[in-house]
Structures are given as structure tokens and as C-alpha cells.
Design a protein around this motif. Structure first.
Motif, short mmCIF file in Angstrom:
data_model
loop_
_atom_site.label_atom_id
_atom_site.label_comp_id
_atom_site.label_asym_id
_atom_site.label_seq_id
_atom_site.Cartn_x
_atom_site.Cartn_y
_atom_site.Cartn_z
N LYS A 270 0.83 -1.21 0.00
CA LYS A 270 0.00 0.00 0.00
C LYS A 270 0.87 1.25 0.00
N LEU A 271 1.98 1.22 0.72
CA LEU A 271 2.92 2.34 0.73
C LEU A 271 3.47 2.57 -0.67
N LEU A 272 3.86 1.51 -1.35
CA LEU A 272 4.40 1.63 -2.70
C LEU A 272 3.35 2.17 -3.67
N GLU A 273 2.13 1.69 -3.52
CA GLU A 273 1.03 2.16 -4.38
C GLU A 273 0.81 3.66 -4.21
N ASN A 274 0.79 4.12 -2.97
CA ASN A 274 0.52 5.54 -2.70
C ASN A 274 1.64 6.47 -3.14
N LEU A 275 2.82 5.90 -3.39
CA LEU A 275 3.93 6.72 -3.88
C LEU A 275 3.87 6.96 -5.39
N VAL A 276 3.05 6.18 -6.10
CA VAL A 276 3.01 6.32 -7.57
C VAL A 276 1.63 6.69 -8.10
N VAL A 277 0.60 6.72 -7.25
CA VAL A 277 -0.75 7.10 -7.71
C VAL A 277 -1.21 8.34 -6.95
N GLU A 278 -2.09 9.08 -7.57
CA GLU A 278 -2.62 10.29 -6.93
C GLU A 278 -3.74 9.97 -5.95
N ASP A 279 -4.49 8.91 -6.24
CA ASP A 279 -5.60 8.52 -5.37
C ASP A 279 -5.05 7.72 -4.19
N ARG A 280 -4.95 8.36 -3.04
CA ARG A 280 -4.38 7.71 -1.86
C ARG A 280 -5.45 7.29 -0.86
N THR A 281 -6.66 7.08 -1.34
CA THR A 281 -7.75 6.73 -0.43
C THR A 281 -7.65 5.27 0.01
N ILE A 282 -8.19 5.01 1.18
CA ILE A 282 -8.32 3.66 1.70
C ILE A 282 -9.64 3.60 2.45
N SER A 283 -10.41 2.55 2.22
CA SER A 283 -11.70 2.43 2.89
C SER A 283 -11.52 2.25 4.39
N PHE A 284 -12.56 2.56 5.13
CA PHE A 284 -12.51 2.36 6.58
C PHE A 284 -12.23 0.90 6.90
N THR A 285 -12.91 0.00 6.18
CA THR A 285 -12.70 -1.43 6.40
C THR A 285 -11.26 -1.83 6.11
N GLY A 286 -10.72 -1.32 4.98
CA GLY A 286 -9.34 -1.62 4.62
C GLY A 286 -8.36 -1.09 5.63
N CYS A 287 -8.64 0.10 6.15
CA CYS A 287 -7.78 0.72 7.15
C CYS A 287 -7.78 -0.08 8.45
N ILE A 288 -8.96 -0.47 8.89
CA ILE A 288 -9.08 -1.24 10.13
C ILE A 288 -8.40 -2.61 9.98
N LEU A 289 -8.58 -3.24 8.81
CA LEU A 289 -7.95 -4.55 8.60
C LEU A 289 -6.43 -4.44 8.56
N GLN A 290 -5.92 -3.36 7.94
CA GLN A 290 -4.48 -3.17 7.91
C GLN A 290 -3.92 -3.02 9.32
N PHE A 291 -4.59 -2.18 10.12
CA PHE A 291 -4.16 -2.01 11.51
C PHE A 291 -4.27 -3.32 12.29
N PHE A 292 -5.36 -4.05 12.08
CA PHE A 292 -5.61 -5.30 12.78
C PHE A 292 -4.47 -6.30 12.55
N PHE A 293 -4.13 -6.53 11.28
CA PHE A 293 -3.11 -7.53 10.97
C PHE A 293 -1.71 -7.03 11.36
N ALA A 294 -1.43 -5.74 11.13
CA ALA A 294 -0.13 -5.20 11.52
C ALA A 294 0.08 -5.35 13.02
N CYS A 295 -0.98 -5.07 13.79
CA CYS A 295 -0.90 -5.17 15.25
C CYS A 295 -0.67 -6.61 15.68
N ILE A 296 -1.34 -7.55 15.05
CA ILE A 296 -1.15 -8.97 15.38
C ILE A 296 0.32 -9.35 15.24
#
Length: 308
Positions: free
Chosen positions: A78-104
Motif C-alpha cells: 500500500k505504501l508503494l502504491e501511494n507513492l506512484v498514484v494520486e488517489d491515496r484513499t483507503i476504505s474504513f474497512t481496509g484501514c481497520i484490517l491493515q491495523f488489525f493484521f499489523a498489530c497482530i
């Protein structure tokens, strides 16, 4: 309320305030991620194919490599994607899931390193009982407990995040859905959510570091009693890689989650986040492989087999 959150979107600011650095950062992070994937999956493969590495220490190390690969993969694409695209949006669900798995995976690694410290304690202080004490059952139990506690902590943090409401600005001032950045855009009082992760982080750090510190105190005392200088050197060298991994991992975690004033500079937060989510997963396999003769020999044989 739940439906509203599910359709809510955030914008990850990342490093967009430095437009001239987008391409260089992309190339740097892509290189790091490539090394991370090859290094950690390679370490798992090497441990599996070399019978000499079928020991408790390398059993833990294979899971450490798996954890490093997983939480780097949760964040870096996701970091790599946001460095090359202008649309840096992430859904609330996607954001929560990213935090959930990173925290695990971060919590799991915290206690995996503690389990490895206990393994080194038994190996140095009770070498004759090592095989009996560090049985396959105990090793599996320690690994399972690390994963389980990571999941429990993540679920607790997610629960408190879902009690918040979000409105107004949707810009997350980070490249990752990190807890402080998420609660910063909440329009409800985030005190309980902030305190929950602060208390949990303090507990995790104190308990894991206490295990590590106690183990290494006994190791140090035992090693210093050894009559042979060569024996002392060999004992310390077996612990050097693990101590290095502990130092570089716990530093950013302590800064981000256990120091209440550390959020004063979001640039420092981003740098610390890059270090523990992107850089450290690359460093661990290098730290353990460069100091280990059996690993280096297996790598050479594997390369020769592929080339032939």
C-alpha cells in the motif's frame, strides 16, 4: 453507525508533502521489500531443508521470519502504491484490517523475541537439559501463545476504535493506518482508545523485556563463570544476533507507543513507523544469516543447485 463506517474512506497522506522524493522513495522501499520477501522466505526455506537447523532456536527463527514477511506485506504494498498514484484513499474497512493484521504481527514478534531469549537462557545455562526442556511441545506452545496474544490485543484495539465516530477531515497523517493517526481524525473523545493501546503497549513491553532482561542476566553470570575465554566468546556470539534484533525492534515501539509525548512530530512518527514496519523485517534475516556458518553454507549450496 456500522454501515456509515463501512462506507467511510480515509486519505493516507504518507510522504505526499515531499513530491520530489516520491520516485526515489518508491525505488528505495521497493528494493527493501524485495530483500525482505527474499530474505524471510529464503530463511524459512533454508531452515526447512537443512537438518542441522532443525533445533528450537531455528524453529523460533522460522516463525520470526514468517511474522516479518507478513507484517511487511500488510504495510509495504500500500505504501508503494501511494507513492506512484494520486488517489491515496483507503476504505474504513481496509484501514481497520491493515491495523488489525499489523498489530497482530508486531505483538507476536514482541513475544517471539522473548521466547527466543528464554531459549538462549536454557541453551547457555542448562545445556545438558536443553533438549529435554525445549521440547517440541513447549516450543509450539510458546509460538502459539505469541500468536494468540497478538490476536487478542488486536481485537481489543479494534473494539475501542469501532466505538469512535469519524467526521470532517479524513486525512490520516501517515502512510499506514497506525492507531494514533486514526484516532487523530475521530470527532469523538479518543481517550479510552488511546489509553487502551498505551496500557497494553506498556504491559507488552515490560513483560517481554523483563523476560529478555532476566534471561540475559542469568546468561551473563553463567558466561562470566566460564574458565575458557574461547567458551565465553562462543556463548556470547550465539546471543549477539538475538540481542541486535531486540535492540532495533524495541526502540521504535517504545518511542511510538510508550512515550506519551512522541506524537509531537508526525515526521518522526512516520520515520519510526517506516523503521519497524519496513526496515526491520529486512534486517532480521540478514542479522541471523550473516553470523551463522550453517545458514551461509546452506545458502551457497542452494545457489549452486539453482545455477547448475
Amino acid at each position: 453507525m456500522i454501515f456509515h463506517l463501512l462506507v467511510f474512506t480515509f486519505i493516507l497522506v504518507g510522504f505526499s508533502e515531499y513530491p520530489d522524493l516520491q520516485v526515489p522513495l518508491f525505488l528505495v522501499f521497493l528494493t527493501i521489500y524485495t530483500v525482505t520477501v527474499l530474505g524471510n522466505l529464503g530463511m524459512i526455506l533454508i531452515i526447512r531443508i537443512n537438518p542441522k537447523l532443525h533445533t528450537p532456536m531455528y524453529f523460533f527463527l522460522s516463525h520470526l521470519s514468517l511474522v516479518d514477511f507478513c507484517y511487511s506485506t500488510v504495510v509495504t504494498p500500500k505504501l508503494l502504491e501511494n507513492l506512484v498514484v494520486e488517489d491515496r484513499t483507503i476504505s474504513f474497512t481496509g484501514c481497520i484490517l491493515q491495523f488489525f493484521f499489523a498489530c497482530i504481527f508486531v505483538v507476536t514478534e514482541t513475544f517471539m523475541l522473548a521466547a527466543m531469549a528464554y531459549d538462549r537462557f536454557v541453551a547457555v545455562c542448562n545445556p545438558l537439559l536443553y533438549t529435554a526442556v525445549m521440547s517440541q511441545k513447549l516450543c509450539s506452545l510458546l509460538v502459539a501463545a505469541s500468536y494468540s496474544w497478538g490476536i487478542i490485543c488486536s481485537l481489543m484495539f479494534i473494539y475501542f476504535l469501532l466505538t469512535l465516530s469519524f467526521c470532517g477531515t479524513k486525512f490520516i497523517n501517515n502512510f499506514i493506518c497506525e492507531h494514533a493517526a486514526i484516532v487523530a481524525v475521530s470527532c469523538s473523545d479518543p481517550y479510552v482508545s488511546r489509553q487502551s493501546i498505551f496500557v497494553a503497549a506498556i504491559f507488552n513491553e515490560i513483560s517481554s523485556l523483563l523476560i529478555i532482561f532476566t534471561s540475559y542476566v542469568f546468561i551473563f553470570v553463567t558466561v562470566m563463570r566460564m574458565p575458557s575465554a574461547q567458551g565465553r566468546y562462543k556463548a556470547f556470539s550465539t546471543c549477539a544476533s538475538h540481542l541486535t534484533a531486540i535492540t532495533i525492534f524495541h526502540g521504535p515501539i517504545l518511542f511510538l507507543y510508550c512515550v506519551p509525548t512522541s506524537k509531537s512530530s508526525w515526521l518522526l512518527v512516520k520515520v519510526a513507523s517506516v523503521f519497524y514496519t519496513v526496515v526491520i523485517p529486512m534486517l532480521n534475516p540478514l542479522i541471523y544469516s550473516l553470523r551463522n556458518k550453517d545458514v551461509k553454507e546452506t545458502v551457497k549450496k542452494l545457489i549452486n543447485t539453482i545455477l547448475l
